[in-house]
Structures are given as C-alpha cells and as structure tokens.
Scaffold this motif. Sequence first.
Motif, mmCIF file in Angstrom:
data_model
loop_
_atom_site.group_PDB
_atom_site.id
_atom_site.type_symbol
_atom_site.label_atom_id
_atom_site.label_comp_id
_atom_site.label_asym_id
_atom_site.label_seq_id
_atom_site.Cartn_x
_atom_site.Cartn_y
_atom_site.Cartn_z
ATOM 1 N N MET A 192 0.527 5.796 -17.525
ATOM 2 C CA MET A 192 0.957 5.398 -16.186
ATOM 3 C C MET A 192 -0.017 4.407 -15.563
ATOM 4 S SD MET A 192 2.458 8.909 -14.527
ATOM 5 C CE MET A 192 2.924 8.091 -13.016
ATOM 6 N N ILE A 193 -1.317 4.584 -15.844
ATOM 7 C CA ILE A 193 -2.320 3.660 -15.306
ATOM 8 C C ILE A 193 -2.092 2.261 -15.855
ATOM 9 C CG2 ILE A 193 -4.774 3.084 -15.311
ATOM 10 C CD1 ILE A 193 -5.338 6.109 -15.152
ATOM 11 N N VAL A 194 -1.736 2.164 -17.134
ATOM 12 C CA VAL A 194 -1.435 0.856 -17.727
ATOM 13 C C VAL A 194 -0.223 0.237 -17.047
ATOM 14 C CG1 VAL A 194 -0.703 -0.319 -19.827
ATOM 15 C CG2 VAL A 194 -2.483 1.441 -19.938
ATOM 16 N N LYS A 195 0.812 1.041 -16.841
ATOM 17 C CA LYS A 195 1.999 0.541 -16.152
ATOM 18 C C LYS A 195 1.665 0.101 -14.724
ATOM 19 C CE LYS A 195 5.173 1.304 -19.313
ATOM 20 N NZ LYS A 195 6.003 0.216 -19.904
ATOM 21 N N LEU A 196 0.820 0.893 -14.072
ATOM 22 C CA LEU A 196 0.424 0.540 -12.706
ATOM 23 C C LEU A 196 -0.337 -0.783 -12.690
ATOM 24 C CD1 LEU A 196 0.155 1.182 -9.713
ATOM 25 C CD2 LEU A 196 -1.888 2.541 -10.251
ATOM 26 N N ALA A 197 -1.173 -1.007 -13.693
ATOM 27 C CA ALA A 197 -1.900 -2.277 -13.775
ATOM 28 C C ALA A 197 -0.916 -3.443 -13.892
ATOM 29 C CB ALA A 197 -2.866 -2.261 -14.948
ATOM 30 N N PRO A 202 0.818 -1.223 0.000
ATOM 31 C CA PRO A 202 0.000 0.000 0.000
ATOM 32 C C PRO A 202 0.847 1.267 0.000
ATOM 33 C CG PRO A 202 -0.142 -1.128 2.120
ATOM 34 C CD PRO A 202 0.542 -2.053 1.184
ATOM 35 N N HIS A 203 2.026 1.218 0.607
ATOM 36 C CA HIS A 203 2.909 2.380 0.597
ATOM 37 C C HIS A 203 3.326 2.716 -0.841
ATOM 38 C CE1 HIS A 203 6.072 5.109 1.832
ATOM 39 N NE2 HIS A 203 6.966 4.390 1.163
ATOM 40 N N PHE A 204 3.704 1.694 -1.573
ATOM 41 C CA PHE A 204 4.086 1.897 -2.973
ATOM 42 C C PHE A 204 2.884 2.375 -3.795
ATOM 43 C CE2 PHE A 204 3.415 -0.522 -6.909
ATOM 44 C CZ PHE A 204 4.248 0.194 -7.757
ATOM 45 N N LEU A 205 1.723 1.760 -3.576
ATOM 46 C CA LEU A 205 0.523 2.114 -4.335
ATOM 47 C C LEU A 205 0.126 3.563 -4.070
ATOM 48 C CD1 LEU A 205 -1.795 1.228 -6.172
ATOM 49 C CD2 LEU A 205 -2.995 0.406 -4.133
ATOM 50 N N LEU A 248 10.068 2.197 -12.834
ATOM 51 C CA LEU A 248 10.865 3.295 -13.363
ATOM 52 C C LEU A 248 10.207 3.927 -14.587
ATOM 53 C CD1 LEU A 248 14.450 1.838 -12.918
ATOM 54 C CD2 LEU A 248 13.570 3.948 -11.891
ATOM 55 N N ASP A 249 9.526 3.100 -15.383
ATOM 56 C CA ASP A 249 8.808 3.654 -16.542
ATOM 57 C C ASP A 249 7.776 4.674 -16.090
ATOM 58 O OD1 ASP A 249 10.264 2.151 -18.283
ATOM 59 O OD2 ASP A 249 8.763 0.554 -18.498
ATOM 60 N N ILE A 250 7.081 4.352 -14.968
ATOM 61 C CA ILE A 250 6.093 5.305 -14.438
ATOM 62 C C ILE A 250 6.774 6.595 -14.014
ATOM 63 C CG2 ILE A 250 4.503 5.716 -12.526
ATOM 64 C CD1 ILE A 250 3.723 2.797 -12.640
ATOM 65 N N GLU A 251 7.905 6.461 -13.313
ATOM 66 C CA GLU A 251 8.585 7.654 -12.813
ATOM 67 C C GLU A 251 9.201 8.475 -13.948
ATOM 68 O OE1 GLU A 251 8.538 8.722 -9.608
ATOM 69 O OE2 GLU A 251 7.076 7.106 -9.434
ATOM 70 N N VAL A 252 9.675 7.785 -14.976
ATOM 71 C CA VAL A 252 10.224 8.512 -16.122
ATOM 72 C C VAL A 252 9.136 9.326 -16.809
ATOM 73 C CG1 VAL A 252 11.213 8.230 -18.438
ATOM 74 C CG2 VAL A 252 12.188 6.983 -16.508
ATOM 75 N N THR A 281 2.441 5.886 -5.987
ATOM 76 C CA THR A 281 2.216 5.828 -7.428
ATOM 77 C C THR A 281 0.922 6.542 -7.811
ATOM 78 O OG1 THR A 281 3.353 3.702 -7.481
ATOM 79 C CG2 THR A 281 2.064 4.294 -9.410
ATOM 80 N N LEU A 282 -0.137 6.361 -7.038
ATOM 81 C CA LEU A 282 -1.403 7.049 -7.315
ATOM 82 C C LEU A 282 -1.247 8.558 -7.201
ATOM 83 C CD1 LEU A 282 -3.990 4.693 -5.564
ATOM 84 C CD2 LEU A 282 -3.631 5.017 -8.011
ATOM 85 N N ASN A 283 -0.431 8.993 -6.266
ATOM 86 C CA ASN A 283 -0.161 10.436 -6.167
ATOM 87 C C ASN A 283 0.514 10.950 -7.433
ATOM 88 O OD1 ASN A 283 -1.283 11.022 -3.711
ATOM 89 N ND2 ASN A 283 0.611 10.789 -2.545
ATOM 90 N N SER A 284 1.426 10.129 -7.971
ATOM 91 C CA SER A 284 2.105 10.531 -9.218
ATOM 92 C C SER A 284 1.113 10.641 -10.361
ATOM 93 C CB SER A 284 3.209 9.524 -9.552
ATOM 94 O OG SER A 284 4.184 9.477 -8.525
ATOM 95 N N ILE A 285 0.206 9.668 -10.449
ATOM 96 C CA ILE A 285 -0.802 9.689 -11.520
ATOM 97 C C ILE A 285 -1.731 10.880 -11.354
ATOM 98 C CG2 ILE A 285 -2.758 8.441 -12.496
ATOM 99 C CD1 ILE A 285 -1.326 5.850 -11.784
#
Length: 442
Positions: free
Chosen positions: A280-285, A256-259, A312-316, A262-266
């Motif tokens: 990013m949503i696809v990457k998160l899936a 949940p910490h990671f999730l 990393l793809d999400i963060e990039v 990541t949701l904040n980034s999206i």
Amino acid sequence: MRVKWPRYIDYVADDKLILITLLVKLGVAASVASALARARTFQRLLFAEHRRPSQTVALLAFFLVPLTLGVWVRTTVPNFLAADISFEAVALLGLLLGPGWAALSALVLSAPAVALRHEYLAPPFLAAVGVICGVCGSWVEKEEIWSFTPFVDLSLYRWVRRNLRQPKFDRQILLLVLIAGLEVAHDELSSRYPHRLFALVSDAAWLQVLVWLCAPVVVGIMLKVWNALRIELKLEEQKRLVLEARLDALQRQINPHFLFNTLNSIASLVRFRPDQAREMIVKLANLLRALLKDHGTYVPLREELSFTDDYLDIEVVRFGTEKLRVVKELDEQTLDLLVPSILLQPLIENSIKHGLEPRIQGGTITIRSRMQRDRVVVEVEDDGVGIVLSPPSALRGTGAGIGMKNVRERLEVLYGDRARFTVVSRPGRGTLVSIEIPAELA
C-alpha cells in the motif's frame, strides 16, 4: 462662418453646417471607438501593460486605417467635414502611446490632405500636437488619462468646487485645457494659412468656443468607451482570479483529506499484515507522485481513471478482493474528454466509507461513463447501505462528507449552471452519484 480650404476650392458654409459637423464628429468618434472595442485583438493590444514595437504597430493599424480613410473622405466628399478627426486622434494617441508613435501617426493621417489638397502644414502641426500630448501623457498618471471625462462642464464644476475648499493642481483639467488650447492654436494657424491647414473657423464667438471644446469632448468620448470596456474586463479578470483561488483552495483541501484517510488504512495493516502495508505504501507513493505532478485544472477522463485505479488498488488490499469488487462500464468516446482533476476519487472514497464499509460482506462499486448529446455523464454507484440526505438532493450536510461537498463546489466554480450533480440513495440498496458536464476534448 468660414471653413478653410485650399484656394482652388470654392466653398462657403453657414453656422448650421458647422453645428451639424460638430454633432456628427461626436457620433463618428463614438462609432469608431465602439467598433474598435469589439475586436479582441484590439482589446488585448490597447490594455497591455507592456507592448513590443510590433504590437504597437499593430495597434496603430487599428487606429490609422479607419481614421486615415476619414481624412480621405473629408478631402473628396463635399460637406462631409466630420469624417476628419485626425487632430483629436493624434492627441489621443499621444496620451496613450507616447510622443514618438503619435508623431508617426500624424504623418500617416495627414498624407491624404497633403496629397489631395496640398495642406502642407498638416504633418508638422499634427506631429507637434502628438509630441506635446505625448510628453504630457508621460507626466500624467495612466489612471487619470483613462478617467478623463467628456463632460467638460462637470469637470470644470468639480474643479472649481474642490479648489474653493482646498486648492489643488488637477491634471485632468490640465488635459482639458491642453487639448482645447491646441485646438485654439489649430484654428489660429489655419486662419493665417487658410490653404495649408484645414480647420473649422466661425465668425460667431459662441460657435468658435464650441469648436474649441469639441476636441477634448471627442477625445473624452473615445476614452470613456474604452475605459468602460477596460473596467468590465478588469472585473471579469478579478472574478476569474477569485474563482481560481477558490478552486485552488478546494484542491488543496482534498489532497490532505485523501492522504489522511489513506494513511489510516495503512496504519490498520502495519501490525497484522506488514507485506500488504508495504504494498500500500508503494501505491501511495504513486498517488502522491501523481498529485504533485504539475497538471492543469482539467485532465482527460482516461488519466483520471488511471489515478483512481491506484487508489482502488489500495482499498482492495485493505478490504480484500472478496469484499471489494470494481466494475467499469465506460464508453470509449468519453475517455479523451476533459474532466476536473481528482473528480472520481472523492466519490469512490465516499462509496467505500459510507456505503460498503458498514456492510459485513462488502460490495461492488460501478464506474460508468457515457455520452448524452453534447455532454458527458460520469456515474459512481455502489450497492452498500446507502446514505441519508436531508433534503435528498442536498450535499452540504454531514452525510456525504467533505469529499462530496468538495466535488460539488468545484463543479459550481468551473461550470456554474452548466453542470449537474445528483445523488440518489436507497437505504439498504446503495447510492448512485451522477455528474453531467459539457463534453470538451483534450
């Protein structure tokens, strides 16, 4: 004192021999029990809650091979009577395995005595002992059998003291009386048929009482040895379960910490860059699919790197390729080695959040792996603003965040002192996190 032998054996012994025999018999019982306890297969079979018939036969083989050899030694070697503990063994097997298996064991154990000394009463008598003890063992709780003590005097003392205060039926005293009573019947039957059943019989009453008490003591010694091992294995199992529960809690903590991050980034991209948000949503899936996958505690480093690539793809996407660069320096020999799952993502996240995000121009994250003798070293380094640790080697403060603390605790649970976790941070120049663990192939 007289020892009952077949009539064609001219054998006379004194009370000293019978005392020595009793003492050696205790040593034989302790030695056999200790030797068997060292075998992992024996431990697994003896302490199994449920056994298949084939497993029970395998367990009996551990008992019957050395003990039948002992009966053979008694019938062929003069003055070595202590090698025969068949009576005590059958009583013990009856308590542990039940009447049927104990009766079968009696037939095997008595075979050398019948074949070499024509002791024809040995099979039916020992089978009866096995059945009686087996029936009693099915009535008594297993824990009471395991806790049966060889210290007869202490058992009697506790029983008398307890029953003077509050009368209560004691099943351990029942076992003591049962085994001693069967030994009395053993000696009486041998006196009536001296050439058909072996037993130690003394003219001295005090010595005969010792003979009767020796049987429950032999049974108690063997149970005591195995019960000590049983308790030790239980403690190890409880420790393992505690560590697994702690590890599971740490694993559930990081997801949940990671999730959340990541949701904040999206969320930061939805309004101004919706196409990138969808990407990013696809990457998160993909990441969630990997998290929900039923994997073990350890994964190959190759698989762990694949997981971090998606992150990393999400963060990039969030930072932009010009602000977040990723460099990999990986030793091919390390890619198939096992590492704890979700090991690198918290470290990479920490580098981005605390090292690169505060810098306007961004920076570079370098992931390395290499062999160091029989250990594997994995490093995550950034050229960001650095973090401040107080003391420098500590990770339990606020500077490193929950992800770094989680990784360290998981390494402690999984490897103990065999793992090394070090952080070297230089303010304004970046941070290097290094993990050193034993190299284990997938």
